[in-house]
Design a protein around this motif. Structure first.
Motif, PDB file in Angstrom:
ATOM      1  N   VAL A   1      -0.164  71.757  39.887  1.00 14.35           N
ATOM      2  CA  VAL A   1       0.031  73.011  40.281  1.00 14.35           C
ATOM      3  C   VAL A   1       0.257  73.069  41.566  1.00 14.35           C
ATOM      4  O   VAL A   1       0.114  72.237  42.415  1.00 14.35           O
ATOM      5  CB  VAL A   1      -1.420  73.563  39.999  1.00 14.35           C
ATOM      6  N   SER A   2       1.130  74.064  42.028  1.00 17.74           N
ATOM      7  CA  SER A   2       1.414  74.308  43.268  1.00 17.74           C
ATOM      8  C   SER A   2       0.459  74.740  44.203  1.00 17.74           C
ATOM      9  O   SER A   2      -0.579  75.473  43.827  1.00 17.74           O
ATOM     10  CB  SER A   2       2.802  75.292  43.298  1.00 17.74           C
ATOM     11  N   PRO A   3       0.421  74.181  45.396  1.00 14.83           N
ATOM     12  CA  PRO A   3      -0.520  74.695  46.304  1.00 14.83           C
ATOM     13  C   PRO A   3      -0.717  75.937  46.645  1.00 14.83           C
ATOM     14  O   PRO A   3      -1.864  76.854  46.748  1.00 14.83           O
ATOM     15  CB  PRO A   3      -0.352  74.042  47.595  1.00 14.83           C
ATOM     16  N   TRP A   4       0.619  76.433  46.626  1.00 13.18           N
ATOM     17  CA  TRP A   4       0.516  78.187  46.707  1.00 13.18           C
ATOM     18  C   TRP A   4      -0.145  78.833  45.566  1.00 13.18           C
ATOM     19  O   TRP A   4      -0.651  79.957  45.809  1.00 13.18           O
ATOM     20  CB  TRP A   4       1.972  78.602  46.934  1.00 13.18           C
ATOM     21  N   ARG A   5       0.057  78.321  44.397  1.00 15.07           N
ATOM     22  CA  ARG A   5      -0.363  78.931  43.274  1.00 15.07           C
ATOM     23  C   ARG A   5      -1.862  78.943  43.341  1.00 15.07           C
ATOM     24  O   ARG A   5      -2.585  79.757  42.920  1.00 15.07           O
ATOM     25  CB  ARG A   5       0.173  78.304  42.123  1.00 15.07           C
ATOM     26  N   SER A   6      -2.387  77.725  43.810  1.00 16.35           N
ATOM     27  CA  SER A   6      -3.795  77.618  43.866  1.00 16.35           C
ATOM     28  C   SER A   6      -4.307  78.561  44.919  1.00 16.35           C
ATOM     29  O   SER A   6      -5.531  78.977  44.584  1.00 16.35           O
ATOM     30  CB  SER A   6      -4.097  76.061  44.163  1.00 16.35           C
ATOM     31  N   ALA A   7      -3.843  78.576  46.165  1.00 19.56           N
ATOM     32  CA  ALA A   7      -4.243  79.554  46.977  1.00 19.56           C
ATOM     33  C   ALA A   7      -4.452  81.083  46.363  1.00 19.56           C
ATOM     34  O   ALA A   7      -5.161  81.777  46.753  1.00 19.56           O
ATOM     35  CB  ALA A   7      -3.330  79.323  48.357  1.00 19.56           C
ATOM     36  N   GLY A   8      -3.308  81.142  45.699  1.00 20.04           N
ATOM     37  CA  GLY A   8      -3.212  82.753  45.206  1.00 20.04           C
ATOM     38  C   GLY A   8      -4.159  82.856  44.072  1.00 20.04           C
ATOM     39  O   GLY A   8      -4.710  83.980  44.141  1.00 20.04           O
ATOM     40  N   GLN A   9      -4.477  81.841  43.247  1.00 16.87           N
ATOM     41  CA  GLN A   9      -5.609  81.895  42.439  1.00 16.87           C
ATOM     42  C   GLN A   9      -6.951  82.295  43.007  1.00 16.87           C
ATOM     43  O   GLN A   9      -7.655  83.104  42.544  1.00 16.87           O
ATOM     44  CB  GLN A   9      -5.636  80.858  41.595  1.00 16.87           C
ATOM     45  N   VAL A  10      -7.289  81.211  44.078  1.00 16.37           N
ATOM     46  CA  VAL A  10      -8.544  81.570  44.558  1.00 16.37           C
ATOM     47  C   VAL A  10      -8.654  82.753  45.450  1.00 16.37           C
ATOM     48  O   VAL A  10      -9.913  83.407  45.228  1.00 16.37           O
ATOM     49  CB  VAL A  10      -8.771  80.253  45.518  1.00 16.37           C
ATOM     50  N   MET A  11      -7.514  83.390  45.956  1.00 19.41           N
ATOM     51  CA  MET A  11      -7.547  84.582  46.674  1.00 19.41           C
ATOM     52  C   MET A  11      -7.852  85.623  46.028  1.00 19.41           C
ATOM     53  O   MET A  11      -8.806  86.783  46.001  1.00 19.41           O
ATOM     54  CB  MET A  11      -6.521  84.990  47.468  1.00 19.41           C
ATOM     55  N   ALA A  12      -7.322  85.505  44.566  1.00 19.24           N
ATOM     56  CA  ALA A  12      -7.631  86.827  43.432  1.00 19.24           C
ATOM     57  C   ALA A  12      -8.830  86.743  43.146  1.00 19.24           C
ATOM     58  O   ALA A  12      -9.681  87.624  42.900  1.00 19.24           O
ATOM     59  CB  ALA A  12      -6.300  86.537  42.493  1.00 19.24           C
ATOM     60  N   LEU A  13      -9.385  85.489  42.821  1.00 16.45           N
ATOM     61  CA  LEU A  13     -10.580  85.362  42.294  1.00 16.45           C
ATOM     62  C   LEU A  13     -11.843  85.866  43.399  1.00 16.45           C
ATOM     63  O   LEU A  13     -12.774  86.395  42.886  1.00 16.45           O
ATOM     64  CB  LEU A  13     -11.135  83.908  42.038  1.00 16.45           C
ATOM     65  N   SER A  14     -11.655  85.759  44.789  1.00 16.73           N
ATOM     66  CA  SER A  14     -12.537  86.155  45.738  1.00 16.73           C
ATOM     67  C   SER A  14     -12.507  87.514  45.972  1.00 16.73           C
ATOM     68  O   SER A  14     -13.438  88.174  45.871  1.00 16.73           O
ATOM     69  CB  SER A  14     -12.199  85.270  46.758  1.00 16.73           C
TER      70      SER A  14
END
Length: 205
Positions: free
Chosen positions: A113-126
């Motif tokens: 998984v791309s780091p940018w995708r992970s960052a986007g996921q956690v930002m959305a979750l939060s």
């Protein structure tokens, strides 16, 4: 020594209340831990979580401090609401401890998984979770706005957030056999409830 502790009291308070609230958010912790166990950019996720917490707490602390200068009666009201919320979260934690559970089961490994995708996921979750704003901006912010040194409170809160997420990421594999047991989750819930209860008591006027 007592003078040093007194001067660091805002930072200690920020650390304690932030850590207690983060531990209480079971869904987010389970998600971060699962991503860490699967190796999906765990340090990126931990960094984003910590930065978001620090940013939102800062907005709450310094924003409410400005609002208090315009409406002095607002922050005390928010503080009482915060005390009520802390007590409610403590009761929920104790309730989960009494009920027990099935422990945490990590999902199977996935594609890289791309780091940018992970960052986007956690930002959305939060950020789409309204409880995040209630906890960080309103609850923690109202407490920090009353401290003698709000900046130290923010530093303590950021350290509490960073410590917790570093613990989850760095200790994910070691924690896996322990967190697979519902009894260890019950112990964690009890500790969480005690922390929240103690912080609520310290906020009483």
């Amino acid at each position: 020594m007592s003078d040093l502790l007194l001067s660091l009291q805002p930072a200690i308070t920020g650390f304690a209340i932030t850590t207690g609230l983060i531990v209480a958010i079971g869904a987010q912790n389970a998600w971060v831990l699962q991503k860490s166990l699967r190796g999906e950019n765990p340090w990126t996720i931990a960094s984003v979580c910590t930065l978001l917490d620090a940013l939102l707490v800062s907005v709450g602390v310094f924003g409410l401090d400005y609002i208090q200068s315009l409406l002095p009666s607002l922050v005390p009201v928010l503080t009482w609401l915060g005390i009520a919320l802390l007590l409610w979260l403590a009761l929920q934690a104790f309730g989960r401890a009494l009920q027990g559970g099935n422990g945490l089961v990590a999902a199977a490994a996935s594609e890289p998984v791309s780091p940018w995708r992970s960052a986007g996921q956690v930002m959305a979750l939060s950020l789409i979770n309204p409880h995040v704003y209630l906890d960080t901006v309103v609850l923690i912010g109202s407490v920090g706005a009353q401290q003698s040194h709000p900046g130290l409170f923010v530093v303590g809160a950021a350290c509490g957030s960073a410590s917790w997420f570093i613990l989850l990421v760095a200790g994910a594999k070691k924690l896996r056999p322990h967190l697979s047991s519902p009894y260890h989750w019950q112990a964690l819930d009890v500790i969480t409830g005690v922390i929240l209860l103690l912080v609520a008591l310290t906020l009483l006027p």
